[in-house]
Design a protein around this motif. Sequence first.
Motif, PDB file in Angstrom:
ATOM      1  N   MET A 146      28.936  43.480  61.841  1.00  0.00           N
ATOM      2  CA  MET A 146      27.319  43.540  62.336  1.00  0.00           C
ATOM      3  C   MET A 146      26.698  43.006  61.352  1.00  0.00           C
ATOM      4  N   SER A 147      25.597  42.370  62.049  1.00  0.00           N
ATOM      5  CA  SER A 147      24.423  41.944  60.678  1.00  0.00           C
ATOM      6  C   SER A 147      24.011  42.973  59.972  1.00  0.00           C
ATOM      7  N   ASP A 148      23.721  42.393  58.704  1.00  0.00           N
ATOM      8  CA  ASP A 148      23.398  43.238  57.453  1.00  0.00           C
ATOM      9  C   ASP A 148      22.275  44.267  57.726  1.00  0.00           C
TER      10      ASP A 148
ATOM     11  N   MET B 270      19.846  56.644  55.481  1.00  0.00           N
ATOM     12  CA  MET B 270      18.393  56.471  55.615  1.00  0.00           C
ATOM     13  C   MET B 270      17.694  55.996  54.287  1.00  0.00           C
ATOM     14  N   GLY B 271      18.366  56.170  53.237  1.00  0.00           N
ATOM     15  CA  GLY B 271      17.845  55.920  52.137  1.00  0.00           C
ATOM     16  C   GLY B 271      16.676  57.084  51.576  1.00  0.00           C
TER      17      GLY B 271
ATOM     18  N   LYS C  10      33.639  48.770  49.637  1.00  0.00           N
ATOM     19  CA  LYS C  10      32.924  48.889  48.052  1.00  0.00           C
ATOM     20  C   LYS C  10      33.868  50.099  47.328  1.00  0.00           C
ATOM     21  N   SER C  11      33.577  51.224  47.973  1.00  0.00           N
ATOM     22  CA  SER C  11      34.207  52.386  47.559  1.00  0.00           C
ATOM     23  C   SER C  11      35.620  52.370  47.154  1.00  0.00           C
ATOM     24  N   GLU C  12      36.317  51.497  47.926  1.00  0.00           N
ATOM     25  CA  GLU C  12      37.792  51.431  47.811  1.00  0.00           C
ATOM     26  C   GLU C  12      38.331  50.346  46.870  1.00  0.00           C
ATOM     27  N   GLY C  13      37.109  49.493  46.019  1.00  0.00           N
ATOM     28  CA  GLY C  13      37.295  48.363  45.307  1.00  0.00           C
ATOM     29  C   GLY C  13      37.720  47.151  45.998  1.00  0.00           C
TER      30      GLY C  13
ATOM     31  N   HIS D  54      26.095  48.752  56.857  1.00  0.00           N
ATOM     32  CA  HIS D  54      25.780  49.620  55.657  1.00  0.00           C
ATOM     33  C   HIS D  54      26.908  50.545  55.420  1.00  0.00           C
ATOM     34  N   HIS D  55      27.391  51.272  56.301  1.00  0.00           N
ATOM     35  CA  HIS D  55      28.536  52.239  56.077  1.00  0.00           C
ATOM     36  C   HIS D  55      29.746  51.395  55.691  1.00  0.00           C
TER      37      HIS D  55
END
Length: 301
Positions: free
Chosen positions: A195-197, A151-152, A210-213, A203-204
């Motif tokens: 899926m589209s950004d 949600m930000g 990213k968290s796993e590099g 996002h998930h």
Amino acid sequence: MWPEKSISYLYEVGVQGGIRRAADMLGVNPSVISRQIALLSRTMQLPLLERRGRSVVLTEAGRMLAEDYAQTSARRNKLSRQLSDMRHMRGGSVSLRVGQGMVEDVIQHVIREFSVAWPGVFVDIMSGDMQTTLTLIARGEVDMAVAFGPMGSAALKRHSFHRGPICAIVQPEHPVARLSQVTVEALTHHRLIAMSDNFGLQHHINAMFKSEGLIFTPHYCCNLFSSAIALSQAGLGIAFMTAHTVKMPLRQGSLVAVPIDHRIAQESQCHLLRSADRRLTPAAHFLWQLLSKFFNAVEAR
């Protein structure tokens, strides 16, 4: 007196916090927005934007124009709904935006009951990505929404619910189908479907990699869950969504949902959203209660 299109661009820059983000939301080139606002500024002989560091913000004159545009748009939206009620000869209307993966559940378990209780109310159901949904609620263009993803800092009234973990969706013959869970690292060895950004789900997925590099490198990208499901059923790659989204293919045995072994996948949520400032009609309030009741029940299972 002033060009409304230019003022709408100015308003979007204020809402999104920058010209590029406003351009992405509106689907136009950033240079178009810059030129239109510059022309508006010259016409009014007042600065409307000012630079702060690497970003731009609205000046006092810009804020006044944007606020007037927002108020005018809200009045027009209200009038549009009232005229729609008259056109359909209904006892009011309710607008609802639902994430693609939840449309079937909402119609089957919520809209059906709502229509029995409020048979004279016109219901406008739309679907789309998370970012557009947040913008439409902020503008007052929809009464409420059901959305999935992070949600930000959106300042909305919301109820958040767990809908089950994000899963790797594969054919029964796929090597991943034999696993009880699949790691993010293991996913990199297979063809992936994105899926589209703008989708909260994506996002998930991006955040997990990213968290796993790791770099998320898909072979396909879709803007419809039905397209991602069809690709997965054809054995062309791994799609990502919750098991609720693919209930029927899972029952039929054409797909398998394997939970992703990651905190983000386990903790992902869907959200029931509405404006914190806008008062709902009795019919809309009843629909809000039905949606809340349904998702509470799903979470409790």
